[in-house]
Design a protein around this motif. Structure first.
Motif: not given
Length: 411
Positions: A113-119, A121-122, A124-144
């Motif tokens: 649920e948290s992965l789907e919710r964060s995805y 949210d991300l 909703k707007t184009p991935v830019m420098s301000q949310n690159a960090e959130e996407l990075t942590y989301l990606f590695f979180g999903s890998r783990r």
């Protein structure tokens, strides 16, 4: 706000007493720390000595999730695609990622649920420098989450090591009384002032040792007698000894290794099977581990050998994002080959702590009732190599004392 737990007896042995602010890392693999790179997985790996002797095809011995799980989930596939597409389009935004620390008050919690919710949210707007960090942590979180999902049944058993109630009691007591250590009378005073809080924490600590029904009965008896503080003190003391301090002690089943005295120095020798990695890379990795686990009066010497036996440590390359040492066989190290050399060095130095018999001193478990993977570190200022992969970590002095007293076999 920074939390300091240097008031706890066991923490004094493993961490510096002053509270240091965590510096922001400029490299993503350092920022992610234990999120992906470190161990935590519990595998059911069976020893096959004949196979090791015949052929060093280590990837065939790794326990895969394929038979127990249905492959990568759709949400993890979507996150992976979004991450690599965004990184390809704007690599500069993903080069510098701030470090992120998860403590007991703000743990990392991963679920479908948290992965789907964060995805959602991300996207909703184009991935830019301000949310690159959130996407990075989301990606590695999903890998783990993907890499550990076949071990959730085992990780459920580790929930009893959730030390959040214990740390909360210690922090609250220390903050209120201004003392490094809170005695029984101070805890009882807190109990009378914070009756509901004390009851919740007494139950929380009790659940680590007994079933819910038993804890409720005990709590109700204490509440009638107005002795909830006594119950809190009892389980607080028991938790510190049996749960918290155990995080910094050699496991009862630790292996022993040959040691010899050389002048004023103890030299411990551990044999490592060669052939799983390129010789130059293996030599570089082991040299780093030797340095990390040595000091003026103690040297760890890692010797490469050609033949496998039950006393030899095997370092096995894996294509998983995480590295780990199986709990039932700490002479096998599964080392992720997905990382750069510097990261592999730091990870292997941590994993060798498990080879020598030390547990992780971060907390990770699967909460079956909520279907959540929970992870957090104990304190920001820790410098224990078994608690974090950040730069500047080292082996606590007490660990060397334990190795010499309990792990050395002298000729």
């Amino acid at each position: 706000m920074e939390n300091c737990f240097y008031n706890l007896h066991a923490l004094k042995k493993g961490f510096r007493k002053n509270c240091l602010k965590t510096s922001h890392s400029t490299f993503v693999l350092v920022a992610i720390s234990f999120l992906v790179l470190a161990c935590g997985r519990v595998a059911n790996v069976k020893k096959d000595k004949a196979a090791f002797g015949r052929n060093i095809n280590f990837l065939m011995t790794e326990n895969k999730c394929n038979e127990q799980a249905s492959g990568e989930t759709d949400i993890s596939k979507a996150i992976r695609q979004l991450y690599f597409t965004a990184k390809q389009n704007d690599p500069q935004s993903f080069y510098f990622i701030n470090s992120r620390f998860y403590n007991y008050e703000n743990p990392l919690i991963l679920s479908m649920e948290s992965l789907e919710r964060s995805y959602a949210d991300l996207t909703k707007t184009p991935v830019m420098s301000q949310n690159a960090e959130e996407l990075t942590y989301l990606f590695f979180g999903s890998r783990r989450f993907e890499d550990l999902k076949c071990s959730f049944k085992n990780l459920i058993q580790k929930k009893k090591y959730d030390i959040r109630p214990f740390l909360d009691v210690a922090h609250t007591c220390s903050k209120k009384n201004g003392n490094e250590v809170c005695d029984e009378m101070q805890l009882l005073k807190i109990s009378s002032e914070l009756e509901s809080w004390s009851g919740d924490h007494a139950l929380g600590l009790c659940r680590s040792f007994s079933k819910e029904a038993s804890c409720r009965i005990e709590f109700n008896n204490h509440r009638r007698k107005k002795t909830v503080g006594t119950m809190l003190q009892h389980y607080y003391d028991r938790f510190q000894t049996e749960r918290f301090e155990a995080l910094f002690k050699l496991r009862p089943s630790h292996q022993k290794y040959l040691c010899r005295k050389l002048d004023e120095k103890i030299v411990m020798t551990v044999e490592v099977l060669e052939g799983s990695f390129d010789h130059d890379l293996m030599t570089e990795l082991l040299s780093y581990v030797e340095t990390a686990w040595s000091r003026k009066d103690f040297t760890l010497k890692l010797e490469l050998v050609k033949n496998y036996n039950e006393k030899v440590v095997a370092i096995i390359p894996t294509d998983k994002g995480i590295s780990y040492v199986p709990e039932e066989n700490n002479r096998m190290v599964y080392l992720s080959a997905m990382n750069d050399r510097e990261t592999m060095k730091r990870v292997l130095a941590h994993e060798f702590g498990h080879v020598l018999g030390f547990p992780d001193c971060y907390i990770e478990f699967f909460d079956d009732s909520k279907k959540e993977l929970v992870y957090y570190e104990i304190a920001k200022n820790n410098t224990n190599i078994m608690c974090s992969l950040k730069t500047g970590v080292s082996v606590p002095d007490d660990y060397y004392t334990q190795l010499i007293q309990k792990s050395c076999l002298f000729n």
